[in-house]
Design a protein around this motif. Structure first.
Motif, PDB file in Angstrom:
ATOM      1  N   PHE A 488       0.827  -1.219   0.000  1.00  0.00           N
ATOM      2  CA  PHE A 488       0.000   0.000   0.000  1.00  0.00           C
ATOM      3  C   PHE A 488       0.858   1.264   0.000  1.00  0.00           C
ATOM      4  O   PHE A 488       0.547   2.242  -0.686  1.00  0.00           O
ATOM      5  CB  PHE A 488      -0.929  -0.022   1.222  1.00  0.00           C
ATOM      6  N   GLU A 491       1.934   1.693  -3.601  1.00  0.00           N
ATOM      7  CA  GLU A 491       0.782   2.014  -4.460  1.00  0.00           C
ATOM      8  C   GLU A 491       0.412   3.488  -4.305  1.00  0.00           C
ATOM      9  O   GLU A 491       0.100   4.177  -5.285  1.00  0.00           O
ATOM     10  CB  GLU A 491      -0.419   1.134  -4.093  1.00  0.00           C
ATOM     11  N   VAL A 492       0.433   3.964  -3.058  1.00  0.00           N
ATOM     12  CA  VAL A 492       0.152   5.377  -2.790  1.00  0.00           C
ATOM     13  C   VAL A 492       1.221   6.254  -3.428  1.00  0.00           C
ATOM     14  O   VAL A 492       0.916   7.275  -4.064  1.00  0.00           O
ATOM     15  CB  VAL A 492       0.055   5.639  -1.258  1.00  0.00           C
ATOM     16  N   ALA A 495       0.606   6.290  -7.218  1.00  0.00           N
ATOM     17  CA  ALA A 495      -0.614   7.014  -7.596  1.00  0.00           C
ATOM     18  C   ALA A 495      -0.428   8.516  -7.431  1.00  0.00           C
ATOM     19  O   ALA A 495      -0.891   9.308  -8.269  1.00  0.00           O
ATOM     20  CB  ALA A 495      -1.792   6.524  -6.758  1.00  0.00           C
ATOM     21  N   ALA A 508      -5.449   4.578  -5.223  1.00  0.00           N
ATOM     22  CA  ALA A 508      -4.754   3.479  -4.534  1.00  0.00           C
ATOM     23  C   ALA A 508      -5.710   2.974  -3.469  1.00  0.00           C
ATOM     24  O   ALA A 508      -5.929   3.639  -2.459  1.00  0.00           O
ATOM     25  CB  ALA A 508      -3.453   3.979  -3.898  1.00  0.00           C
TER      26      ALA A 508
END
Length: 646
Positions: A488, A491-492, A495, A508
């Motif tokens: 995560f 992904e953040v 994004a 995300a």
């Protein structure tokens, strides 16, 4: 469309506004409104010279009390609080708008001057204002040259006074220009509802046990005298509080020290003996600053016996969390004394010899009693409830770390469960006080936002007995046990970078990113937006291209700040936790509980005896909002006759 009345006032008081807050400032018998500048909608700005006998027009008076007219100001709490005193009635916050809050929602500074400069407004706040405020708004020192007066009036400097009127008008014009500039970013109605509740809580204030506060300050002064005298007897130092003199004395005893910070002194105590050890212990006692909180309470308390304005709405502009003001209730010392009530009674009754006899350290006792200075009014008690492990729950929910969600939905023992997942042992083998639980706990506290060995050290891993060579493996073990959280973060990161570089809306998990008008908006599950001003890619401290933005840095100055996935996740989690507390506060308020304070994830309500219950308060808090489906919330609480940590 509602009519708007923009307001700026200049005032006089003998109370220090910065140290004591707006409520105590306006509560002073010497308080006076000097100038009242106003602007209806797009009309010209006018000023009323109240100090020289002019009166507010009836139209303005009527508008102040008319709920259909929006009153607006920069830091509107000051204008509303001062005008409440001026009119002799508490003005409701329901029809007030604060442009400082509107700026804070966009992560802009909270100062009118700084926002005006940052937005490049044609007309800026007049820089002469500070000198004029010093001249007209606070007492002056009596001197022969000023006829021994203690206050400057308009007649003493007519030219300055005319400039002061211009300054007051300019503040209204700058606030108006800020609102025009930010018109495409209005404060969402939900945040307005929260702002109104915040103002209601600050208006209500919290009652203070003034006798306990007075005696605590006396006890501290007496103890400091005794400790300083002993340090003098031991060393012959002219000033035992002097860092330079203490270092010199220690050097003469063969002890070389670079720092006399608390941590360094504690370490030295372990290595020392005799007079050196005694002096170092005295140093810690002399350096204890907890009594400053009592002094802040004394300064800030109003004539109703309550301290008001302890919390600032949207004070942390990266996350939108509240910030502590005046007494800083967000970082009060915890209490661990088993006989807290006895210690409190002894201090309050001035029985200092007994306190010294029964307890090892008077400063520690005073420190632990600070919370207890806040008390409910007669025939009431406090109900206190706080969210359990809220950030850990939110992080698990946002990242989809299902095993953690199962833990929170059942037994909630995250330290034990974390150790079990990390070291592949049955959970029942991870007992309280065991080394595995310690490792699980420190990992949970330090590693959720990308922390590594340094984060473990700063969280006290070494003090827990964890060896330095174990730290890096602890980091990798925790990350392996939490793959969805680790994923995560990146992904953040991806994004956010994509939203900035490609100017497109990205996502995300439950978090949406969009770039608009030179701002990266991070949209939380609640719909609230975190703002990152003027984002762009630059070389960062790791010699890699990374995301940067403009904001208020650690030095309190506007600067360019580096960020990356795990740091953004920390903001996102803390912002979401803030939204959960905010929603809970609205529900608690609607259920009839009068909130007097809230600290981080905790609500303190002042409730009549025989009404309400801890169970009901916890039940209300644990209801997830519609946008937090699947997030297992839990609140724990207790009731008390003075504020404390249970």
């Amino acid at each position: 469309m509602k009519r708007i009345l923009a307001i700026d006032i200049e005032t006089y008081s003998d109370v220090d506004l910065i140290k004591c807050g707006a409520y105590a400032y306006a509560d002073s018998p010497a308080f006076e409104v000097l100038l009242f500048a106003y602007k209806f909608d797009d009309e010209d700005t006018r000023t009323v010279d109240l100090a020289q006998g002019e009166e507010l027009p009836e139209e303005v008076k009527a508008a102040v009390f008319d709920a259909a007219v929006v009153k607006t100001a920069f830091n509107a709490n000051f204008e509303r609080t001062c005008l409440s005193k001026y009119f002799g009635v508490r003005l409701s916050p329901d029809s007030w708008h604060c442009s400082a809050v509107q700026a804070a929602l966009l992560a802009l500074p909270r100062s009118l001057e700084d926002v005006g400069a940052l937005l490049g407004l044609e007309r800026q706040k007049l820089k002469e204002g500070r000198d004029l405020i010093r001249y007209f708004c606070i007492p002056c020192k009596p001197k022969k040259s000023n006829g021994d007066r203690t206050r400057n009036l308009p007649i003493h400097a007519p030219e300055k006074w005319e400039l002061f009127k211009t300054y007051c008008i300019r503040d209204v014009d700058v606030e108006y220009a800020i609102r025009k500039k930010l018109k495409n970013f209005p404060v969402p109605e939900r945040e307005m509802e929260l702002y109104r509740l915040d103002q209601k809580i600050n208006d209500r204030g919290v009652l203070v046990d003034k006798e306990l506060v007075r005696q605590a300050v006396s006890a501290d002064l007496l103890h400091k005298d005794i400790v300083t005298k002993r340090a003098y007897e031991l060393t012959g130092m002219e000033n035992p509080n002097s860092v330079a003199q203490m270092k010199e004395w220690l050097n003469e005893q063969g002890v070389e020290v670079e720092s006399l910070a608390k941590k360094a002194v504690r370490e030295l105590i372990q290595e020392s003996e005799g007079e050196v050890q005694e002096l170092l212990k005295l140093r810690l006692l002399m350096a204890k600053t907890s009594v400053k909180k009592y002094e802040a309470i004394e300064r800030s308390v109003c004539s109703d016996g309550r301290v008001h304005g302890l919390l600032q709405f949207y004070g942390a502009n990266r996350t939108g969390r509240w910030a502590g003001r005046l007494v800083q209730v967000q970082n009060l010392p915890q209490n661990h004394l088993p006989d807290l009530e006895l210690a409190r009674k002894l201090v309050k009754n001035g029985r200092f010899e007994e306190v010294e006899l029964l307890y090892e350290s008077i400063p520690n006792v005073l420190s632990e009693l600070i919370r207890t200075a806040f008390i409910p009014k007669e025939d009431y008690r406090y109900l206190v409830a706080d969210f359990s492990a809220i950030e850990a729950r939110v992080l698990a929910w946002l990242s989809g770390e299902l095993w953690r969600l199962d833990v929170f939905a059942t037994h909630g023992k995250i330290y034990e469960a974390s150790a079990s997942a990390m070291f592949h042992v049955p959970m029942e083998e991870v007992t309280k006080g065991s080394p595995l639980r310690q490792k699980g706990k420190i990992s949970e506290l330090a590693l959720g936002y990308g922390g590594a060995a340094g984060a473990l050290i700063s969280m006290g891993a070494m003090d827990m007995g964890i060896k330095e060579e174990e730290l890096s493996s602890l980091v990798s073990t925790w990350r392996k046990a939490n793959p969805h959280i680790t994923q995560f973060w990146w992904e953040v990161d991806k994004a956010a970078i994509q939203a900035v570089t490609e100017k497109k809306r990205t996502q995300a998990g439950r978090i949406v990113f969009e770039y608009r008008s030179g701002i990266l908006f991070v949209i939380l599950p609640s719909g609230r937006k975190l703002s990152y001003v003027k984002p762009r890619m630059e070389m960062n401290q790791f010699d890699r291209r990374g995301l940067t933005y403009e904001g208020i840095g650690e030095n309190k100055k506007w600067c360019r700040i580096e960020t990356y996935g795990p740091k953004l996740v920390e903001n996102i989690v803390q912002g979401t936790a803030r939204d959960l507390l905010a929603e809970a506060m609205l529900r608690v308020d609607k259920a009839g509980y009068e909130i007097v304070m809230h600290c981080h994830d905790e609500i303190i309500a002042e409730v009549p005896e025989g009404e309400g219950s801890v169970e009901e308060l916890c039940r209300i808090m644990a209801v997830p909002p519609v946008w937090a489906d699947g997030l297992p919330l839990r609140a724990d609480g207790y009731e008390c006759s003075f504020y404390k940590k249970d």
